[in-house]
Design a protein around this motif. Structure first.
Motif, PDB file in Angstrom:
ATOM      1  N   GLU A 108     -94.963  -3.088   1.342  1.00 37.83           N
ATOM      2  CA  GLU A 108     -94.274  -3.987   0.418  1.00 37.83           C
ATOM      3  C   GLU A 108     -93.652  -5.199   1.114  1.00 37.83           C
ATOM      4  OE1 GLU A 108     -91.549  -2.102  -2.266  1.00 37.83           O
ATOM      5  OE2 GLU A 108     -90.621  -3.993  -2.858  1.00 37.83           O
ATOM      6  N   THR A 109     -92.830  -4.943   2.113  1.00 37.59           N
ATOM      7  CA  THR A 109     -92.106  -6.055   2.731  1.00 37.59           C
ATOM      8  C   THR A 109     -93.047  -6.968   3.508  1.00 37.59           C
ATOM      9  OG1 THR A 109     -90.090  -4.773   2.786  1.00 37.59           O
ATOM     10  CG2 THR A 109     -90.183  -6.655   4.260  1.00 37.59           C
ATOM     11  N   LEU A 110     -94.018  -6.374   4.192  1.00 37.10           N
ATOM     12  CA  LEU A 110     -94.973  -7.199   4.942  1.00 37.10           C
ATOM     13  C   LEU A 110     -95.690  -8.176   4.012  1.00 37.10           C
ATOM     14  CD1 LEU A 110     -96.459  -7.680   7.691  1.00 37.10           C
ATOM     15  CD2 LEU A 110     -98.227  -6.135   6.811  1.00 37.10           C
ATOM     16  N   LEU A 112     -94.998  -9.099   0.900  1.00 37.49           N
ATOM     17  CA  LEU A 112     -94.120 -10.047   0.198  1.00 37.49           C
ATOM     18  C   LEU A 112     -93.636 -11.154   1.129  1.00 37.49           C
ATOM     19  CD1 LEU A 112     -91.978  -7.787  -2.158  1.00 37.49           C
ATOM     20  CD2 LEU A 112     -93.730  -9.454  -2.814  1.00 37.49           C
ATOM     21  N   SER A 113     -93.263 -10.795   2.340  1.00 35.95           N
ATOM     22  CA  SER A 113     -92.781 -11.814   3.280  1.00 35.95           C
ATOM     23  C   SER A 113     -93.833 -12.889   3.483  1.00 35.95           C
ATOM     24  CB  SER A 113     -92.457 -11.196   4.639  1.00 35.95           C
ATOM     25  OG  SER A 113     -91.322 -10.384   4.551  1.00 35.95           O
ATOM     26  N   ASN A 116     -94.789 -14.695  -0.068  1.00 29.48           N
ATOM     27  CA  ASN A 116     -93.692 -15.498  -0.617  1.00 29.48           C
ATOM     28  C   ASN A 116     -93.509 -16.799   0.153  1.00 29.48           C
ATOM     29  OD1 ASN A 116     -92.400 -14.472  -2.972  1.00 29.48           O
ATOM     30  ND2 ASN A 116     -91.537 -12.796  -1.794  1.00 29.48           N
ATOM     31  N   TYR A 117     -93.582 -16.726   1.463  1.00 34.95           N
ATOM     32  CA  TYR A 117     -93.376 -17.952   2.235  1.00 34.95           C
ATOM     33  C   TYR A 117     -94.608 -18.857   2.206  1.00 34.95           C
ATOM     34  CZ  TYR A 117     -92.365 -21.338   5.825  1.00 34.95           C
ATOM     35  OH  TYR A 117     -92.173 -22.522   6.486  1.00 34.95           O
ATOM     36  N   VAL A 298     -88.291 -22.340  -1.571  1.00 37.12           N
ATOM     37  CA  VAL A 298     -88.823 -21.826  -0.305  1.00 37.12           C
ATOM     38  C   VAL A 298     -89.306 -20.384  -0.385  1.00 37.12           C
ATOM     39  CG1 VAL A 298     -86.594 -21.089   0.652  1.00 37.12           C
ATOM     40  CG2 VAL A 298     -88.396 -21.846   2.197  1.00 37.12           C
ATOM     41  N   ALA A 299     -89.024 -19.720  -1.476  1.00 36.02           N
ATOM     42  CA  ALA A 299     -89.577 -18.374  -1.684  1.00 36.02           C
ATOM     43  C   ALA A 299     -90.094 -18.330  -3.107  1.00 36.02           C
ATOM     44  CB  ALA A 299     -88.506 -17.308  -1.479  1.00 36.02           C
ATOM     45  N   LYS A 326     -85.691  -8.113 -16.127  1.00 28.28           N
ATOM     46  CA  LYS A 326     -86.549  -7.860 -14.974  1.00 28.28           C
ATOM     47  C   LYS A 326     -87.579  -6.776 -15.292  1.00 28.28           C
ATOM     48  CE  LYS A 326     -84.355  -8.088 -10.814  1.00 28.28           C
ATOM     49  NZ  LYS A 326     -83.345  -7.604  -9.834  1.00 28.28           N
TER      50      LYS A 326
ATOM     51  N   SER B 142     -85.492  -9.570   3.544  1.00 28.34           N
ATOM     52  CA  SER B 142     -86.706  -9.727   4.371  1.00 28.34           C
ATOM     53  C   SER B 142     -87.903 -10.231   3.581  1.00 28.34           C
ATOM     54  CB  SER B 142     -87.093  -8.396   5.017  1.00 28.34           C
ATOM     55  OG  SER B 142     -86.183  -8.056   6.021  1.00 28.34           O
ATOM     56  N   ARG B 143     -88.074  -9.731   2.382  1.00 29.84           N
ATOM     57  CA  ARG B 143     -89.281 -10.071   1.614  1.00 29.84           C
ATOM     58  C   ARG B 143     -89.291 -11.504   1.114  1.00 29.84           C
ATOM     59  NH1 ARG B 143     -88.597  -5.476  -2.430  1.00 29.84           N
ATOM     60  NH2 ARG B 143     -88.147  -4.573  -0.404  1.00 29.84           N
ATOM     61  N   ARG B 144     -88.176 -12.208   1.227  1.00 24.68           N
ATOM     62  CA  ARG B 144     -88.112 -13.567   0.699  1.00 24.68           C
ATOM     63  C   ARG B 144     -88.085 -14.642   1.787  1.00 24.68           C
ATOM     64  NH1 ARG B 144     -86.794 -12.948  -4.857  1.00 24.68           N
ATOM     65  NH2 ARG B 144     -88.098 -11.214  -5.465  1.00 24.68           N
ATOM     66  N   THR B 145     -88.507 -14.244   2.980  1.00 30.73           N
ATOM     67  CA  THR B 145     -88.663 -15.216   4.063  1.00 30.73           C
ATOM     68  C   THR B 145     -89.796 -14.680   4.913  1.00 30.73           C
ATOM     69  OG1 THR B 145     -87.480 -16.460   5.783  1.00 30.73           O
ATOM     70  CG2 THR B 145     -86.956 -14.113   5.577  1.00 30.73           C
ATOM     71  N   ALA B 150     -87.579 -13.001   8.941  1.00 34.16           N
ATOM     72  CA  ALA B 150     -86.786 -11.915   8.365  1.00 34.16           C
ATOM     73  C   ALA B 150     -85.908 -11.254   9.426  1.00 34.16           C
ATOM     74  CB  ALA B 150     -87.715 -10.882   7.725  1.00 34.16           C
ATOM     75  N   ASN B 267     -79.342  -7.831  -7.062  1.00 34.92           N
ATOM     76  CA  ASN B 267     -79.780  -8.705  -8.162  1.00 34.92           C
ATOM     77  C   ASN B 267     -79.429 -10.172  -7.938  1.00 34.92           C
ATOM     78  OD1 ASN B 267     -80.995  -9.460 -10.549  1.00 34.92           O
ATOM     79  ND2 ASN B 267     -79.207  -9.049 -11.810  1.00 34.92           N
ATOM     80  N   THR B 289     -82.508 -12.935  -1.391  1.00 34.34           N
ATOM     81  CA  THR B 289     -83.038 -14.293  -1.316  1.00 34.34           C
ATOM     82  C   THR B 289     -82.024 -15.327  -0.826  1.00 34.34           C
ATOM     83  OG1 THR B 289     -84.402 -13.722  -3.211  1.00 34.34           O
ATOM     84  CG2 THR B 289     -84.310 -16.043  -2.617  1.00 34.34           C
ATOM     85  N   THR B 293     -82.473 -17.663   2.612  1.00 36.62           N
ATOM     86  CA  THR B 293     -82.899 -19.044   2.355  1.00 36.62           C
ATOM     87  C   THR B 293     -81.714 -20.007   2.456  1.00 36.62           C
ATOM     88  OG1 THR B 293     -82.599 -18.790  -0.026  1.00 36.62           O
ATOM     89  CG2 THR B 293     -84.783 -18.309   0.832  1.00 36.62           C
TER      90      THR B 293
END
Lengths: 427, 427
Positions: A108-110, A112-113, A116-117, A298-299, A326, B142-145, B150, B267, B289, B293
């Motif tokens: 997931e994190t890999l 999305l990171s 997203n960027y 930026v994301a 959500k 982490s997931r938003r950069t 991250a 959230n 996020t 950011t």
């Protein structure tokens, strides 16, 4: 979650995770998917080594069962998704990961990171490319994003249509064409501006681009042409009232016979500043901060959600959370781009739990990235980048022309979710 | 520039480069320097290997002279600068790099990339810490950069006062305390919410934090306490009207006897949302996020400029470009923080070409990072991070209380540039 699932019956439960964005950034009319090839390349190296396992053990982050599982981790599932360089819209199912819960949840994190960027950069870059109306753009923003993001940003901007980058590592690792420029420090290093120009021309030839705004632009241009001759490759302007200055400098260059000397402008350009310079004789743009920071976004806000799992009887069950504002849509989504007979995109059609009924003009959006653990080499490395760049150009051409306006607006295409019988699902 | 300087007499010319920001992001009252220790760590590994040299050679990016020079590159100069975790203001000289032109010029992008990003995160994080008024904050973005940013973000947020991160690699490489959380996928993976809670408690014990907003919060809280008992560690809320919801959930937990069960909220929180939740019984915040950011300002806008060089006679010459709106101040700057007798910071005093005249209450701002090529180990690794975090807490305490308002305002301290005789330089 991994650890708990291994102590439960659920680690091996077959699951489908979906990566998508609920909406576009405010005012944006389309987004560009980027990072997918890079994510798949990272997946091929996604292993847990002794130093990492040792950390997890010492800090008691996970149990020994989980440590053993991680030591042997290798993704064995399948991944489909949008081509890199493709356009996306709200709820476009950008990646579908099918695997056991345990194998899928730790990606997931890999994913999305990276997405997203990279997609944020590509989405901003595409607007700049469109604003530049065919004039070349160079990505020069490495210093305004962290040191590894800089390489990813150069790659993403190139996919979206930039011509080159000043990031040499992006040239080496992803094949992005590279270019260089002199900074003000080069001029300041020398006793005189003329000395700096002479030294640069000595080393780089008269085809080089001289930075002319360290002291007085008019004098610098005069010096530049005197030193290099009328065959001077180019000059760069990094400050001042550019629409006025560019015209003046063009006239000055022409009057000195340097009619083929190009004018490159930099100085905190974004898509709006580029659009504002279209009426003046700029030859190329250098873009820094705004492209590597997604021009305000930026994301992308992509999320990675479990949308289906097999139940104890082996049947697929759609799942979704119901949190207000959500909520997700459970179930497998199969996307196509609906197109008119003339090839203009008209809707993002997403079939719920089955492919939507399309016609000959429609275009499928998913490709196979990983099949039973085998990563498709086609989308990796430098050739993956070139393919993504070409695809982006093609996909952009399908957009209705009004979608290219920079002004804030709604998504250029409506996302329509349909059941297998063609009836519409309310989002 | 490197190549041209090697073919010129200027490569070995002694130079001073300065890293600074012309202004704070709009409305911000102070910034936090972060990334310096990380940058110095990267400097110790900053070498050009065969694969990079081969790329430069094949693409003819530089001459063979430059290739040989790069193959032997090792920074032999000296670097001083603000401590990591220090506050900064417009024109604070954050780093001073003294070396030959060639050795210093190639560090520009490395240092700017690291400091621009890490300081943006730390600056945003410090405002959140201040808004949270002592309640703990966990970095979960982490997931938003991008994937390596991250790790840097987790480190920078920790320096600015966050308590923990969900990024395990930041725990491993920088010693940042780590924490975990269950996602909605964990609940959705199971047939029932109760089954998910039971499995999590089975694996993690009753001290764990259960996510209660996948379906209905009220039912989930009831289930959570029924399954875990009143010793349940915590619950997490990730959606809804938090100020109202948190109060309701607190009452419900208390009525079920779970008076020590904590409430964590996530959230899309930023400093303003955190401030808005201070009146309700939140126990800890998870921030994603907005912290990674830079809460709207993802790059600090730091630049790296040549401010002085030796002339042919070996005398220092101050240099600066004169571009309108982007003019620099040439010369060596030596900064101190002016403080009142009570230890409150009152100004950022910068001596031009000599230390400013301070008094006993003032505080020096520079430390030695590198001396003649030797990197000071003190600022590196995990101990460097801990030292930076402690320093940040101390430096923040010196700020006048009004500077902690979240509202847009001017820089909390005025930057005053003075000549050696104490007279003021007009900026």
């Amino acid at each position: 979650m991994l650890d708990a699932s291994l102590q439960d019956v659920t680690a091996d439960r077959e699951c489908i995770f979906e990566l998508f964005g609920r909406k576009l950034p405010y005012g944006r009319r389309y987004g560009i998917v980027a990072g997918t090839g890079r994510a798949m390349e990272l997946l091929t190296h996604f292993r847990f080594h002794d130093e990492e396992l040792e950390f997890l053990r010492k800090r008691r982050v996970v149990s020994s069962t989980a440590l053993d599982w991680l030591a042997n981790y290798r993704f064995s599932g399948s991944i489909r998704g949008y081509r890199e360089g493709e356009l996306y819209f709200p709820n476009s199912p950008l990646l579908e990961v099918r695997s056991s819960f345990a194998e899928g949840v730790i990606l997931e994190t890999l994913f999305l990171s990276v997405l997203n960027y990279d997609s944020a950069v590509a989405s901003a870059a595409a607007r700049m490319v469109s604003a530049a109306g065919g004039r070349p753009l160079a990505e020069m923003g490495s210093r305004r994003t962290s040191e590894r993001s800089a390489v990813a940003a150069a790659r993403a901007a190139y996919i979206a249509g930039f011509s080159a980058t000043s990031n040499l590592e992006a040239g080496r690792s992803w094949g992005v064409p590279t270019m260089g420029t002199a900074a003000h420090s080069w001029t300041l290093l020398h006793e005189t501006e003329e000395g700096a120009f002479r030294a640069q021309i000595q080393a780089q030839g008269t085809g080089t681009t001289l930075l002319v705004d360290t002291y007085d632009v008019r004098e610098a241009v005069e010096t530049a042409v005197r030193v290099a001759g009328p065959k001077l490759g180019g000059i760069r302007l990094d400050s001042g009232d550019l629409p006025v200055l560019v015209r003046e400098v063009r006239e000055q260059l022409d009057s000195l016979g340097a009619t083929n000397t190009t004018i490159t402008v930099t100085n905190d350009l974004d898509e709006y500043a580029i659009a504002g310079l279209q009426a003046v004789p700029v030859d190329s743009y250098g873009v820094g901060t705004s492209v590597v920071t997604g021009s305000g976004h930026v994301a992308c806000g992509f999320v990675y959600k479990l949308v289906a799992r097999k139940d104890e009887a082996g049947e697929w069950v759609s799942v979704a959370k119901k949190a207000p504002g959500k909520a997700s849509i459970g179930g497998v989504k199969v996307p196509i781009r609906r197109r008119s007979e003339r090839g203009t995109a008209t809707a993002e059609l997403i079939g719920l739990n089955g492919a939507p009924v399309g016609d000959a003009d429609d275009r499928e959006l998913w490709v196979d990235y990983v099949t039973d653990g085998e990563v498709n080499e086609k989308w990796l490395g430098k050739k993956g980048v070139e393919a993504a760049r070409e695809h982006c150009t093609r996909a952009m051409k399908e957009l209705p022309r009004t979608a290219l306006r920079l002004r804030d607006g709604d998504a250029a295409l409506e996302t329509v979710l349909v059941y297998a019988d063609g009836s519409r699902v309310e989002l």
